[in-house]
Write a protein that holds these residues in place. Structure first.
Motif, PDB file in Angstrom:
ATOM      1  N   LEU A 110       0.829  -1.153   0.088  1.00  0.00           N
ATOM      2  CA  LEU A 110      -0.069   0.116  -0.080  1.00  0.00           C
ATOM      3  C   LEU A 110       0.926   1.139   0.021  1.00  0.00           C
ATOM      4  CD1 LEU A 110      -2.161  -2.172   1.026  1.00  0.00           C
ATOM      5  CD2 LEU A 110      -3.164  -0.478   2.284  1.00  0.00           C
ATOM      6  N   GLY A 111       1.632   1.431   1.073  1.00  0.00           N
ATOM      7  CA  GLY A 111       2.660   2.458   1.083  1.00  0.00           C
ATOM      8  C   GLY A 111       3.514   2.612  -0.349  1.00  0.00           C
ATOM      9  N   ALA A 112       3.964   1.622  -0.762  1.00  0.00           N
ATOM     10  CA  ALA A 112       5.143   1.642  -1.966  1.00  0.00           C
ATOM     11  C   ALA A 112       4.056   1.892  -3.034  1.00  0.00           C
ATOM     12  CB  ALA A 112       5.617   0.372  -1.853  1.00  0.00           C
ATOM     13  N   ALA A 113       3.031   1.564  -3.165  1.00  0.00           N
ATOM     14  CA  ALA A 113       2.297   1.668  -4.419  1.00  0.00           C
ATOM     15  C   ALA A 113       1.779   3.220  -4.202  1.00  0.00           C
ATOM     16  CB  ALA A 113       0.965   1.033  -4.413  1.00  0.00           C
ATOM     17  N   LEU A 114       1.523   4.098  -3.275  1.00  0.00           N
ATOM     18  CA  LEU A 114       1.281   5.249  -3.004  1.00  0.00           C
ATOM     19  C   LEU A 114       2.313   6.199  -3.391  1.00  0.00           C
ATOM     20  CD1 LEU A 114      -0.838   7.517  -2.060  1.00  0.00           C
ATOM     21  CD2 LEU A 114      -0.082   7.039   0.540  1.00  0.00           C
ATOM     22  N   VAL A 115       3.328   5.979  -2.850  1.00  0.00           N
ATOM     23  CA  VAL A 115       4.584   6.678  -3.184  1.00  0.00           C
ATOM     24  C   VAL A 115       5.516   6.787  -4.454  1.00  0.00           C
ATOM     25  CG1 VAL A 115       4.597   7.161  -0.717  1.00  0.00           C
ATOM     26  CG2 VAL A 115       6.376   5.894  -1.743  1.00  0.00           C
ATOM     27  N   ALA A 116       5.361   5.439  -5.102  1.00  0.00           N
ATOM     28  CA  ALA A 116       6.002   5.026  -6.050  1.00  0.00           C
ATOM     29  C   ALA A 116       6.129   6.077  -7.059  1.00  0.00           C
ATOM     30  CB  ALA A 116       5.675   3.648  -6.621  1.00  0.00           C
ATOM     31  N   ASP A 117       4.921   6.612  -7.720  1.00  0.00           N
ATOM     32  CA  ASP A 117       4.864   7.545  -8.761  1.00  0.00           C
ATOM     33  C   ASP A 117       5.576   8.792  -8.463  1.00  0.00           C
ATOM     34  OD1 ASP A 117       3.920   5.820 -10.881  1.00  0.00           O
ATOM     35  OD2 ASP A 117       1.619   6.315  -9.904  1.00  0.00           O
ATOM     36  N   ARG A 118       5.250   9.172  -7.074  1.00  0.00           N
ATOM     37  CA  ARG A 118       5.747  10.863  -6.648  1.00  0.00           C
ATOM     38  C   ARG A 118       7.330  10.702  -6.700  1.00  0.00           C
ATOM     39  NH1 ARG A 118       1.775  13.877  -4.599  1.00  0.00           N
ATOM     40  NH2 ARG A 118      -0.247  12.926  -5.403  1.00  0.00           N
ATOM     41  N   ASN A 119       8.034   9.381  -6.038  1.00  0.00           N
ATOM     42  CA  ASN A 119       9.355   9.369  -5.935  1.00  0.00           C
ATOM     43  C   ASN A 119       9.987   8.782  -7.001  1.00  0.00           C
ATOM     44  OD1 ASN A 119       8.571  10.312  -3.306  1.00  0.00           O
ATOM     45  ND2 ASN A 119       9.403   8.501  -2.308  1.00  0.00           N
ATOM     46  N   ARG A 120       9.453   8.302  -7.990  1.00  0.00           N
ATOM     47  CA  ARG A 120      10.384   7.439  -9.028  1.00  0.00           C
ATOM     48  C   ARG A 120       9.692   7.605 -10.553  1.00  0.00           C
ATOM     49  NH1 ARG A 120      14.308   3.661  -8.066  1.00  0.00           N
ATOM     50  NH2 ARG A 120      14.662   3.381  -5.790  1.00  0.00           N
ATOM     51  N   GLY A 121       8.767   8.204 -10.618  1.00  0.00           N
ATOM     52  CA  GLY A 121       7.749   8.304 -11.761  1.00  0.00           C
ATOM     53  C   GLY A 121       8.385   9.727 -12.291  1.00  0.00           C
ATOM     54  N   PRO A 122       7.872   9.760 -13.809  1.00  0.00           N
ATOM     55  CA  PRO A 122       8.392  10.940 -14.492  1.00  0.00           C
ATOM     56  C   PRO A 122       8.160  12.269 -13.768  1.00  0.00           C
ATOM     57  CG  PRO A 122       6.517   9.929 -15.573  1.00  0.00           C
ATOM     58  CD  PRO A 122       7.003   9.014 -14.444  1.00  0.00           C
ATOM     59  N   GLY A 123       6.905  12.295 -12.806  1.00  0.00           N
ATOM     60  CA  GLY A 123       6.688  13.664 -12.429  1.00  0.00           C
ATOM     61  C   GLY A 123       7.355  13.711 -10.934  1.00  0.00           C
ATOM     62  N   ALA A 124       8.483  12.842 -10.839  1.00  0.00           N
ATOM     63  CA  ALA A 124       8.869  13.066  -9.257  1.00  0.00           C
ATOM     64  C   ALA A 124       9.569  14.415  -9.208  1.00  0.00           C
ATOM     65  CB  ALA A 124       9.653  11.936  -9.097  1.00  0.00           C
ATOM     66  N   GLY A 125       9.293  15.183  -8.194  1.00  0.00           N
ATOM     67  CA  GLY A 125      10.047  16.215  -7.915  1.00  0.00           C
ATOM     68  C   GLY A 125      11.146  16.330  -6.990  1.00  0.00           C
ATOM     69  N   HIS A 126      11.523  17.832  -6.572  1.00  0.00           N
ATOM     70  CA  HIS A 126      12.550  17.784  -5.597  1.00  0.00           C
ATOM     71  C   HIS A 126      12.239  17.447  -4.336  1.00  0.00           C
ATOM     72  CE1 HIS A 126      15.178  19.069  -8.792  1.00  0.00           C
ATOM     73  NE2 HIS A 126      14.266  20.283  -9.169  1.00  0.00           N
ATOM     74  N   ARG A 127      11.035  17.265  -4.076  1.00  0.00           N
ATOM     75  CA  ARG A 127      10.449  17.227  -2.634  1.00  0.00           C
ATOM     76  C   ARG A 127       9.945  15.786  -2.463  1.00  0.00           C
ATOM     77  NH1 ARG A 127       6.471  21.220  -0.262  1.00  0.00           N
ATOM     78  NH2 ARG A 127       7.223  20.299   1.578  1.00  0.00           N
ATOM     79  N   PRO A 128      10.595  14.727  -2.314  1.00  0.00           N
ATOM     80  CA  PRO A 128       9.956  13.294  -2.320  1.00  0.00           C
ATOM     81  C   PRO A 128       9.538  13.280  -1.157  1.00  0.00           C
ATOM     82  CG  PRO A 128      12.389  13.338  -1.608  1.00  0.00           C
ATOM     83  CD  PRO A 128      12.185  14.662  -2.292  1.00  0.00           C
ATOM     84  N   VAL A 129       8.221  12.280  -1.038  1.00  0.00           N
ATOM     85  CA  VAL A 129       7.390  11.906  -0.119  1.00  0.00           C
ATOM     86  C   VAL A 129       8.029  10.745   0.852  1.00  0.00           C
ATOM     87  CG1 VAL A 129       5.442  10.297   0.457  1.00  0.00           C
ATOM     88  CG2 VAL A 129       5.445  11.970  -1.246  1.00  0.00           C
ATOM     89  N   GLU A 130       8.322  11.077   2.097  1.00  0.00           N
ATOM     90  CA  GLU A 130       9.081  10.080   2.884  1.00  0.00           C
ATOM     91  C   GLU A 130       7.972   9.039   3.645  1.00  0.00           C
ATOM     92  OE1 GLU A 130      10.620  12.036   6.622  1.00  0.00           O
ATOM     93  OE2 GLU A 130      10.539  14.043   5.541  1.00  0.00           O
ATOM     94  N   LEU A 131       8.253   7.944   3.144  1.00  0.00           N
ATOM     95  CA  LEU A 131       7.520   6.608   3.519  1.00  0.00           C
ATOM     96  C   LEU A 131       8.124   5.787   4.917  1.00  0.00           C
ATOM     97  CD1 LEU A 131       5.457   4.650   3.080  1.00  0.00           C
ATOM     98  CD2 LEU A 131       6.749   3.537   1.246  1.00  0.00           C
ATOM     99  N   TYR A 132       7.377   5.494   5.870  1.00  0.00           N
ATOM    100  CA  TYR A 132       7.521   4.675   6.922  1.00  0.00           C
ATOM    101  C   TYR A 132       6.575   3.635   6.978  1.00  0.00           C
ATOM    102  CZ  TYR A 132      10.608   8.802   7.886  1.00  0.00           C
ATOM    103  OH  TYR A 132      11.495   9.803   7.949  1.00  0.00           O
ATOM    104  N   ALA A 133       6.996   2.517   7.380  1.00  0.00           N
ATOM    105  CA  ALA A 133       6.048   1.228   7.423  1.00  0.00           C
ATOM    106  C   ALA A 133       6.184   0.496   8.952  1.00  0.00           C
ATOM    107  CB  ALA A 133       6.094   0.573   6.169  1.00  0.00           C
ATOM    108  N   ALA A 134       5.059   0.013   9.131  1.00  0.00           N
ATOM    109  CA  ALA A 134       5.326  -1.011  10.314  1.00  0.00           C
ATOM    110  C   ALA A 134       4.445  -2.158  10.557  1.00  0.00           C
ATOM    111  CB  ALA A 134       5.352  -0.094  11.719  1.00  0.00           C
ATOM    112  N   ASP A 135       4.917  -2.989  10.973  1.00  0.00           N
ATOM    113  CA  ASP A 135       4.049  -4.374  11.082  1.00  0.00           C
ATOM    114  C   ASP A 135       4.484  -5.159  12.329  1.00  0.00           C
ATOM    115  OD1 ASP A 135       1.913  -6.059   9.170  1.00  0.00           O
ATOM    116  OD2 ASP A 135       2.779  -6.975  10.578  1.00  0.00           O
ATOM    117  N   ILE A 136       3.654  -5.952  13.236  1.00  0.00           N
ATOM    118  CA  ILE A 136       4.057  -6.861  14.153  1.00  0.00           C
ATOM    119  C   ILE A 136       4.444  -8.045  13.894  1.00  0.00           C
ATOM    120  CG2 ILE A 136       1.905  -7.742  14.625  1.00  0.00           C
ATOM    121  CD1 ILE A 136       2.373  -7.113  17.609  1.00  0.00           C
TER     122      ILE A 136
END
Length: 273
Positions: A110-136
């Motif tokens: 979920l998190g990876a899909a959400l930020v993938a285009d923002r951080n790695r796609g052609p429209g990625a800008g100079h302010r990447p999204v920060e992603l943190y995930a957690a599971d037990i």
């Protein structure tokens, strides 16, 4: 990619075996197994694992979600197609440089899909999204790290917010919480693929299915930035109580649903004031 020769295991034979095992989309599954197997021997083993009831995604080692393939290890919760709707709702709220937290992350899809285009796609800008995930679940964390590392995120092992860096408090713009919401007494009614082959901690939501959600919302206001959003999936019949829980913990709730995907998402927003 290896195409099995008819002498080893022809497509028709695979389809027949899968159909006899109850696979509704036997032809599609057979093609996926053939295209994923690296050797004829591996193909035979994969077919056997599928025939005895392992989820297709666990047999393949990946699941397609939101237009991408993500690793899914045995025992790890398989991301559902309906949950793509949750990601779409989150994407509409995402801003450049936002902090995203994916709780109960499972495979991290979920998190990876959400930020993938923002951080790695052609429209990625100079302010990447920060992603943190957690599971037990340690198995989920190991799997999620491979998926989340690809988009520059970090994964922590622990109970809900407990393992997250304290520096994230008050900074989270989008909080994804794919919490388990199946009532305990209904676990035995789930399909065998989920009930037997996915971690119970990823399915069991307690007496009314909302126990984990209550723990998430109780702390959400401390982690969300002003105007930040909590998003979670729930069943249609649980919506009234879920909305009440969100409101009691100081967030402003609204509900979004998709008839096409049979998905219901509740969004709780921390007031800006």
């Amino acid at each position: 990619m290896v195409q099995a020769s008819p002498a080893v295991l022809p497509l028709s034979a695979i389809v027949t075996r899968l159909r006899a095992a109850g696979c509704v989309f036997a032809e599609d599954e057979a093609e996926l197994l053939i295209s994923t197997a690296r050797t004829p021997t591996e193909l035979v083993a994969m077919v056997e694992r599928r025939v005895v009831g392992l989820p297709l995604e666990h047999v393949l080692g990946w699941a397609e979600f939101h237009g991408r393939r993500f690793d899914v290890d045995p025992g790890v919760f398989v991301p559902r197609r309906r949950t793509e709707f949750l990601v779409d709702q989150a994407a509409a709220l995402l801003r450049p440089g936002s902090v995203v937290v994916d709780l109960c992350c499972g495979s991290g899809a979920l998190g990876a899909a959400l930020v993938a285009d923002r951080n790695r796609g052609p429209g990625a800008g100079h302010r990447p999204v920060e992603l943190y995930a957690a599971d037990i679940d340690p198995a989920a964390v190991r799997c999620a790290r491979r998926n989340v590392d690809f988009v520059g995120g970090r994964v922590y092992e622990g109970d809900l917010y407990e393992p997250l860096p304290g520096t994230l408090r008050g900074r989270v713009g989008v909080l994804l919480a794919n919490v388990p919401y199946v009532p305990t007494e209904e676990i035995d009614l789930l399909p065998t693929e989920a009930r037997v082959h996915e971690a119970r901690v990823a399915l069991d939501g307690g007496t009314d299915g909302l126990d984990v959600l209550r723990r998430v919302t109780a702390e959400a206001g401390r982690w969300l930035a002003p105007g930040g959003h909590l998003l979670f999936e729930t069943s249609e019949r649980q919506v009234p109580e879920a909305v009440a829980i969100v409101a009691r913990d100081g967030l402003v709730p609204r509900v979004a649903d998709s008839e096409e995907l049979y998905a219901t998402v509740v969004i709780g927003t921390r007031p800006s004031g």
